[in-house]
Design a protein around this motif. Structure first.
Motif, mmCIF file in Angstrom:
data_model
loop_
_atom_site.group_PDB
_atom_site.id
_atom_site.type_symbol
_atom_site.label_atom_id
_atom_site.label_comp_id
_atom_site.label_asym_id
_atom_site.label_seq_id
_atom_site.Cartn_x
_atom_site.Cartn_y
_atom_site.Cartn_z
ATOM 1 N N ASP A 199 37.015 42.276 54.330
ATOM 2 C CA ASP A 199 37.592 43.564 54.711
ATOM 3 C C ASP A 199 36.713 44.704 54.223
ATOM 4 O OD1 ASP A 199 39.696 42.500 56.066
ATOM 5 O OD2 ASP A 199 41.172 42.780 54.467
ATOM 6 N N VAL A 200 36.697 45.792 55.012
ATOM 7 C CA VAL A 200 35.935 46.981 54.655
ATOM 8 C C VAL A 200 36.881 47.985 54.017
ATOM 9 C CG1 VAL A 200 34.504 48.864 55.507
ATOM 10 C CG2 VAL A 200 34.289 46.565 56.512
ATOM 11 N N ILE A 201 36.499 48.464 52.844
ATOM 12 C CA ILE A 201 37.297 49.450 52.121
ATOM 13 C C ILE A 201 36.582 50.780 52.267
ATOM 14 C CG2 ILE A 201 38.487 49.941 49.974
ATOM 15 C CD1 ILE A 201 39.093 47.180 51.125
ATOM 16 N N VAL A 202 37.278 51.781 52.798
ATOM 17 C CA VAL A 202 36.682 53.090 53.025
ATOM 18 C C VAL A 202 37.369 54.109 52.135
ATOM 19 C CG1 VAL A 202 36.027 52.510 55.392
ATOM 20 C CG2 VAL A 202 38.269 53.558 54.940
ATOM 21 N N ASP A 203 36.777 55.302 52.083
ATOM 22 C CA ASP A 203 37.297 56.409 51.265
ATOM 23 C C ASP A 203 37.517 55.965 49.819
ATOM 24 O OD1 ASP A 203 37.286 57.898 53.568
ATOM 25 O OD2 ASP A 203 39.411 57.488 54.014
ATOM 26 N N VAL A 204 36.550 55.284 49.272
ATOM 27 C CA VAL A 204 36.662 54.697 47.922
ATOM 28 C C VAL A 204 36.276 55.737 46.897
ATOM 29 C CG1 VAL A 204 35.875 52.877 46.394
ATOM 30 C CG2 VAL A 204 36.205 52.406 48.836
ATOM 31 N N GLN A 205 37.068 55.808 45.823
ATOM 32 C CA GLN A 205 36.742 56.672 44.702
ATOM 33 C C GLN A 205 36.919 55.873 43.412
ATOM 34 O OE1 GLN A 205 38.852 60.352 44.524
ATOM 35 N NE2 GLN A 205 37.912 60.995 42.607
ATOM 36 N N GLN A 206 35.933 55.978 42.536
ATOM 37 C CA GLN A 206 35.964 55.254 41.263
ATOM 38 C C GLN A 206 36.964 55.926 40.322
ATOM 39 O OE1 GLN A 206 33.870 52.552 40.917
ATOM 40 N NE2 GLN A 206 34.700 51.983 38.923
ATOM 41 N N ILE A 207 37.903 55.120 39.814
ATOM 42 C CA ILE A 207 38.882 55.641 38.851
ATOM 43 C C ILE A 207 38.401 55.394 37.421
ATOM 44 C CG2 ILE A 207 41.252 55.417 38.016
ATOM 45 C CD1 ILE A 207 42.086 54.724 40.844
ATOM 46 N N GLY A 210 36.983 49.502 35.782
ATOM 47 C CA GLY A 210 37.556 48.302 36.374
ATOM 48 C C GLY A 210 38.331 48.524 37.639
ATOM 49 N N TRP A 211 38.680 49.777 37.985
ATOM 50 C CA TRP A 211 39.541 50.018 39.141
ATOM 51 C C TRP A 211 38.981 51.122 40.034
ATOM 52 C CZ3 TRP A 211 43.646 47.005 40.368
ATOM 53 C CH2 TRP A 211 44.109 46.125 39.388
ATOM 54 N N MET A 212 39.287 50.991 41.329
ATOM 55 C CA MET A 212 38.919 51.978 42.332
ATOM 56 C C MET A 212 40.156 52.309 43.156
ATOM 57 S SD MET A 212 35.334 50.479 43.822
ATOM 58 C CE MET A 212 33.863 50.386 42.800
ATOM 59 N N TYR A 213 40.032 53.350 43.972
ATOM 60 C CA TYR A 213 41.079 53.719 44.919
ATOM 61 C C TYR A 213 40.446 53.830 46.298
ATOM 62 C CZ TYR A 213 45.175 55.957 46.911
ATOM 63 O OH TYR A 213 46.269 56.237 47.670
ATOM 64 N N GLY A 214 41.079 53.166 47.280
ATOM 65 C CA GLY A 214 40.506 53.211 48.622
ATOM 66 C C GLY A 214 41.502 52.760 49.666
ATOM 67 N N GLY A 223 45.412 52.165 48.331
ATOM 68 C CA GLY A 223 45.917 51.984 46.976
ATOM 69 C C GLY A 223 44.798 51.583 46.042
ATOM 70 N N MET A 224 45.180 51.179 44.848
ATOM 71 C CA MET A 224 44.192 50.811 43.839
ATOM 72 C C MET A 224 43.756 49.372 44.064
ATOM 73 S SD MET A 224 45.958 52.517 40.461
ATOM 74 C CE MET A 224 44.634 51.921 39.412
ATOM 75 N N LEU A 225 42.465 49.086 43.705
ATOM 76 C CA LEU A 225 41.925 47.745 43.885
ATOM 77 C C LEU A 225 40.936 47.481 42.752
ATOM 78 C CD1 LEU A 225 38.950 47.855 46.221
ATOM 79 C CD2 LEU A 225 40.593 49.717 46.402
ATOM 80 N N PRO A 226 40.773 46.218 42.346
ATOM 81 C CA PRO A 226 39.821 45.905 41.274
ATOM 82 C C PRO A 226 38.379 46.061 41.743
ATOM 83 C CG PRO A 226 40.822 43.909 42.143
ATOM 84 C CD PRO A 226 41.530 45.034 42.798
ATOM 85 N N ALA A 227 37.578 46.659 40.879
ATOM 86 C CA ALA A 227 36.200 46.969 41.264
ATOM 87 C C ALA A 227 35.332 45.728 41.365
ATOM 88 C CB ALA A 227 35.589 47.934 40.249
ATOM 89 N N ASN A 228 35.681 44.629 40.651
ATOM 90 C CA ASN A 228 34.843 43.448 40.688
ATOM 91 C C ASN A 228 35.156 42.545 41.874
ATOM 92 O OD1 ASN A 228 37.336 42.752 39.792
ATOM 93 N ND2 ASN A 228 36.646 41.488 38.075
#
Length: 233
Positions: A199-207, A210-214, A223-228
């Motif tokens: 899956d492609v995650i767009v509009d991603v911002q680093q929180i 360990g976590w991102m939002y996209g 919502g939030m997703l694990p960066a790894n």
């Protein structure tokens, strides 16, 4: 030198010697003083350094002593020093400081009057509490009717923090950061998002580290997703 037997006064040789009660005996001479039954080291009983069987062992008898003045004095002194007697006297004298008053007709009349007075006062206080408890209940009924809307307002307000928290947690979309999922992930909380490998995650911002939002491009959920679990495209 071989010792002499305590019963027959003959020499006791080692092969037939019995050493008991501080004396030496022939095995055949070591017998009960009464029935002459031959004894051994397991079944004898000694009394005054003489062997007896179990049936003829002397019993201890108590001697009656006359109550002489000296014995009476010692007995009285022992009782005075006895803790048991002290406790008995304490229990006997316990409560004797209170004087028992007989129920005379005058005392019975006073007691009856006091009971009647106390009963009247009790009923008066009961009626006052009853009337006082009913009075505030009448104006409280209309006010209680308006309590459910207040409760409903609180109930409607409780889910309000969740969208507020999500709106606060959701950062504004950034300009064109895209990531691709390298593992499947199932959301463990309401503010997280699920995705599958590829899956492609767009509009991603680093929180944080360990976590991102996209937003998942395939499902449109964000919502939030694990960066790894993702990698940059």
């Amino acid at each position: 030198m071989n010792p002499l037997c305590s019963r027959c006064n003959l020499v006791v040789y080692p092969t037939e010697k019995v050493n008991c009660l501080d004396k030496y005996w022939h095995k055949g001479c070591f017998s009960c003083e009464v029935c002459k039954m031959t004894l051994n080291m397991k079944n004898y009983k000694g009394f005054e350094k003489r062997p007896y069987c179990n049936a003829h062992y002397p019993k201890t008898n108590f001697t009656c002593v006359a109550d002489t003045p000296e014995n009476l004095r010692l007995k009285q002194q022992s009782k005075m020093q006895s803790q048991v007697l002290y406790r008995e006297d304490f229990e006997k004298n316990k409560g004797k400081a209170f004087h028992v008053v007989t129920d005379t007709p005058e005392l019975q009349r006073i007691k009856k009057s006091q009971d009647q007075i106390s009963n009247i006062k009790y009923h008066e206080e009961f009626e006052k509490r009853k009337m006082g408890g009913e009075a505030p209940q009448q104006p409280s009924n209309p006010s209680s009717a308006y309590q459910p809307p207040a409760a409903s307002q609180n109930y409607n307000y409780e889910p309000a923090p969740e969208p507020a928290r999500q709106a606060a947690a959701a950062p504004p979309p950034s300009a064109g950061k895209r990531y691709r999922a390298v593992y499947d992930y199932s959301a463990a909380d309401e503010d997280e998002v699920s995705f599958v490998d590829g899956d492609v995650i767009v509009d991603v911002q680093q929180i944080d580290e360990g976590w991102m939002y996209g937003r998942v491009e395939r499902t449109g959920q964000q919502g939030m997703l694990p960066a790894n679990y993702v990698e940059a495209i």
